[in-house]
Design an enzyme around this catalytic site. Structure first.
Site, PDB file in Angstrom:
ATOM      1  CG  HIS A   1      -2.003  -1.022   1.135  1.00 59.61           C
ATOM      2  ND1 HIS A   1      -3.309  -0.687   0.865  1.00 59.61           N
ATOM      3  CD2 HIS A   1      -1.976  -2.368   1.225  1.00 59.61           C
ATOM      4  CE1 HIS A   1      -4.052  -1.785   0.825  1.00 59.61           C
ATOM      5  NE2 HIS A   1      -3.264  -2.830   1.025  1.00 59.61           N
TER       6      HIS A   1
ATOM      7  CG  ASP B   1       0.221   9.121   1.093  1.00 61.98           C
ATOM      8  OD1 ASP B   1       0.171   7.911   1.373  1.00 61.98           O
ATOM      9  OD2 ASP B   1      -0.465   9.989   1.680  1.00 61.98           O
TER      10      ASP B   1
HETATM   11  P1  ADP Z   1      -2.877   6.471   5.238  1.00 58.22           P
HETATM   12  O1  ADP Z   1      -3.197   5.097   4.763  1.00 58.22           O
HETATM   13  O2  ADP Z   1      -1.415   6.784   5.189  1.00 58.22           O
HETATM   14  O3  ADP Z   1      -3.433   6.800   6.575  1.00 58.22           O
HETATM   15  P2  ADP Z   1      -4.798   7.528   3.237  1.00 58.22           P
HETATM   16  O4  ADP Z   1      -5.110   8.935   2.885  1.00 58.22           O
HETATM   17  O5  ADP Z   1      -4.594   6.641   2.080  1.00 58.22           O
HETATM   18  O6  ADP Z   1      -3.548   7.540   4.225  1.00 58.22           O
HETATM   19  O7  ADP Z   1      -5.989   6.912   4.066  1.00 58.22           O
HETATM   20  C1  ADP Z   1      -6.502   7.509   5.203  1.00 58.22           C
HETATM   21  C2  ADP Z   1      -7.918   6.991   5.407  1.00 58.22           C
HETATM   22  O8  ADP Z   1      -8.294   7.185   6.767  1.00 58.22           O
HETATM   23  C3  ADP Z   1      -8.924   7.767   4.564  1.00 58.22           C
HETATM   24  O9  ADP Z   1      -9.962   6.911   4.162  1.00 58.22           O
HETATM   25  C4  ADP Z   1      -9.420   8.825   5.524  1.00 58.22           C
HETATM   26  O10 ADP Z   1     -10.734   9.269   5.268  1.00 58.22           O
HETATM   27  C5  ADP Z   1      -9.354   8.108   6.838  1.00 58.22           C
HETATM   28  N1  ADP Z   1      -9.052   9.090   7.890  1.00 58.22           N
HETATM   29  C6  ADP Z   1      -8.059   9.972   7.907  1.00 58.22           C
HETATM   30  N2  ADP Z   1      -8.120  10.724   9.002  1.00 58.22           N
HETATM   31  C7  ADP Z   1      -9.180  10.291   9.691  1.00 58.22           C
HETATM   32  C8  ADP Z   1      -9.780  10.674  10.912  1.00 58.22           C
HETATM   33  N3  ADP Z   1      -9.327  11.692  11.639  1.00 58.22           N
HETATM   34  N4  ADP Z   1     -10.849   9.989  11.311  1.00 58.22           N
HETATM   35  C9  ADP Z   1     -11.347   8.990  10.579  1.00 58.22           C
HETATM   36  N5  ADP Z   1     -10.834   8.597   9.416  1.00 58.22           N
HETATM   37  C10 ADP Z   1      -9.766   9.233   8.969  1.00 58.22           C
HETATM   38  O1  F6P Z   2      -1.852   2.637   4.492  1.00 59.60           O
HETATM   39  C1  F6P Z   2      -0.604   2.396   5.043  1.00 59.60           C
HETATM   40  C2  F6P Z   2      -0.709   1.937   6.481  1.00 59.60           C
HETATM   41  O2  F6P Z   2       0.553   1.598   6.964  1.00 59.60           O
HETATM   42  C3  F6P Z   2      -1.577   0.744   6.690  1.00 59.60           C
HETATM   43  O3  F6P Z   2      -0.919  -0.477   6.506  1.00 59.60           O
HETATM   44  C4  F6P Z   2      -2.000   1.008   8.085  1.00 59.60           C
HETATM   45  O4  F6P Z   2      -3.067   0.263   8.531  1.00 59.60           O
HETATM   46  C5  F6P Z   2      -2.247   2.503   8.081  1.00 59.60           C
HETATM   47  O5  F6P Z   2      -1.216   2.986   7.292  1.00 59.60           O
HETATM   48  C6  F6P Z   2      -2.341   3.116   9.462  1.00 59.60           C
HETATM   49  O6  F6P Z   2      -1.212   2.850  10.247  1.00 59.60           O
HETATM   50  P1  F6P Z   2      -1.208   1.954  11.563  1.00 59.60           P
HETATM   51  O7  F6P Z   2      -1.867   0.654  11.223  1.00 59.60           O
HETATM   52  O8  F6P Z   2       0.223   1.814  11.927  1.00 59.60           O
HETATM   53  O9  F6P Z   2      -2.008   2.709  12.584  1.00 59.60           O
END
Ligand code: ADP
Ligand code: F6P
Length: 451
Positions: free
Chosen positions: A154, A348
């Site tokens: 991912h 990212d």
């Molecule tokens: P990462 O996997 O690095 O966290 P992404 O942007 O791909 O980054 O995914 C983040 C996901 O988590 C998105 O679906 C977003 O809507 C959700 N998210 C981010 N911040 C929050 C939050 N404060 N509360 C709930 N969901 C969140």
């Molecule tokens: O999307 C990348 C990622 O590392 C996922 O594998 C993971 O679930 C998410 O970010 C949030 O991080 P964590 O599981 O360490 O809270």
């Protein structure tokens, strides 16, 4: 259809409470809704209990194991988030290698394999997710597992010369030979990984499968959420000001200091916007047990305080900062209300927030997405205003452009991205990956190719 077995470090709750923050569980939940499923992973808890906890509803079973405090320290806080995460996000300077952590990480992967193997059926398809579990397929093969195994990364994969700085990188790459198909988010990641594998003489099939979202469903949810009480209260508090919105886990890969400095530059260089815009940055605390994350929190608290101290008026706070979790529904409503989304990770894998913002916008009056050129999503989002997130001045210029953008241009840019998102959908990603896995000709599990 044969059962699908998903293995990931995090497993969402079985009940309908929706996924936690983080792209992995959000996209998998969307993708695998109707299939017979076993989802295996870490419970999120620390204890000395060894046996998995298994629970089912309908055609779906979740099996989770606790990690001991020591396993959690070495595997999750140590090797995964203290070494692999920075390395995979091109931040070798933040990474710390400790051999005991790498060994602890391997031991947890072996434990996953040992506890998963007895739960498997002969015709299962196994799909492993993310960097935490790089060696899992090899550990399963060592136990005699011969089912098809797919793996999806991912997060980004850095150029091979950078990856090679990881001690024992070769062993990690060799383990990937046990996998029938490896998926990445972008062509660049696939190229880097394939090159790294080639250098080690490892043959493995790598393909590109960008994660998508269900744009129509998210748009509907956002429209509903925007009329809820919490959204209305928030709207009133804005008193007609333009809303700039950022939401990310509190992670150094997200470029948060540069982003708020970019906002401060906007106020400095374009004083006409003072008092007319509000920037809400939500950043729920993530991986607080890792030093680099705690340092980032301190840095952000200080920066935000300084910027507000410099520009706030008695009746206007330019930057609103919260590290508290936001409900997903509330978040969708806020994304709809935002005039501008600032999505500026330094690196990212994909970034789902960028896609969710576009899905949430009202078609008649859509907002503007400012997007880092280093997010996987930048490959697909042609309508976004792209920035180099390392340059706060460039962020300030993009903000000024977005604030002044005529509605016709906003509609045109939004339409382009929305149509593409809607066409790709959420399930296309898993469908394409699983179809390719099914067809994968190179099968190290067959004909004794694995040991
Ligand atoms: P990462 O996997 O690095 O966290 P992404 O942007 O791909 O980054 O995914 C983040 C996901 O988590 C998105 O679906 C977003 O809507 C959700 N998210 C981010 N911040 C929050 C939050 N404060 N509360 C709930 N969901 C969140
Ligand atoms: O999307 C990348 C990622 O590392 C996922 O594998 C993971 O679930 C998410 O970010 C949030 O991080 P964590 O599981 O360490 O809270």
């Amino acid at each position: 259809m044969a059962r699908l077995v998903i293995v990931s470090n995090r497993v969402p709750p079985l009940k309908e409470s929706g996924p936690m923050a983080g792209g992995l569980t959000v996209s998998l939940e969307e993708a695998v809704k109707r299939r017979e499923l076993l989802w295996f992973g870490w419970s999120g808890e620390s204890s000395d209990r060894r046996e998995p906890r298994i629970a089912s509803t309908g055609n779906r079973t979740h099996a989770v194991i606790d990690l001991t405090a020591q396993e959690h320290k070495l595997y999750y806080a140590g090797f995964c988030n203290g070494m692999l995460w920075p390395l995979l996000h091109y931040r070798f300077g933040l990474a710390q290698f400790r051999r005991a952590e790498e060994e602890g990480w391997r031991a947890v992967n072996r434990r996953f394999a040992e506890q998963l193997a007895p739960l498997l059926r002969e015709d299962d398809t196994i799909w492993i997710h993310d960097f935490h579990l790089f060696p899992l397929a090899a550990a399963l093969r060592d136990l005699g597992v011969r089912q098809k195994i797919g793996f999806f990364l991912h997060v980004p994969f850095p150029p091979p010369a950078l990856f090679a700085a990881l001690p024992r990188a070769a062993a990690l790459l060799r383990d990937l030979q046990a996998i029938d198909l490896i998926g990445t988010q972008t062509a660049e990641d696939a190229e880097h990984l394939s090159d790294a594998l080639r250098r080690e003489g490892v043959s493995a099939q790598v393909g590109v499968f960008p994660v998508g979202i269900n744009a129509e469903a998210f748009g509907r949810a956002a429209a509903q959420a925007a009329s809820r009480k919490d959204a209305q209260r928030f709207r009133e508090s804005l008193a007609g000001r333009e809303l700039i919105f950022g939401v990310d886990r509190l992670d150094y890969s997200k470029g948060l200091p540069q982003r708020v400095l970019g906002f401060a530059d906007l106020l400095k260089r374009y004083p006409q916007h003072r008092g007319k815009v509000t920037f809400l940055q939500a950043a729920p605390i993530s991986r607080g047990e890792v030093t680099q994350y705690r340092m980032l929190r301190r840095e952000m608290d200080e920066l935000v305080g300084r910027i507000n101290g410099e520009y706030a008026e008695v009746d206007w706070v330019p930057l609103r900062w919260t590290t508290r979790p936001i409900q997903r529904r509330t978040l969708a409503g806020f994304l709809r209300m935002a005039n501008i989304a600032l999505v500026t990770p330094l690196r990212d894998g994909m970034n789902l927030v960028a896609k969710e913002f576009v899905a949430a916008q009202p078609p008649e009056d859509p907002g503007v997405l400012i997007l880092s050129q280093f997010a996987g999503a930048a490959r697909e989002m042609e309508g976004a205003v792209k920035v180099n997130p390392n340059d706060p001045d460039e962020i300030a210029e993009a903000l000024d452009l977005a604030i002044n953008m005529p509605i016709a241009e906003r509609r045109e840019r939004w339409r382009m991205d929305y149509d593409r998102l809607a066409e790709a959908g959420a399930s296309g990603w898993s469908r394409d990956f699983l179809a390719s896995l099914n067809r994968a000709e190179f099968s190290p599990s067959g004909e004794g190719a694995w040991k």
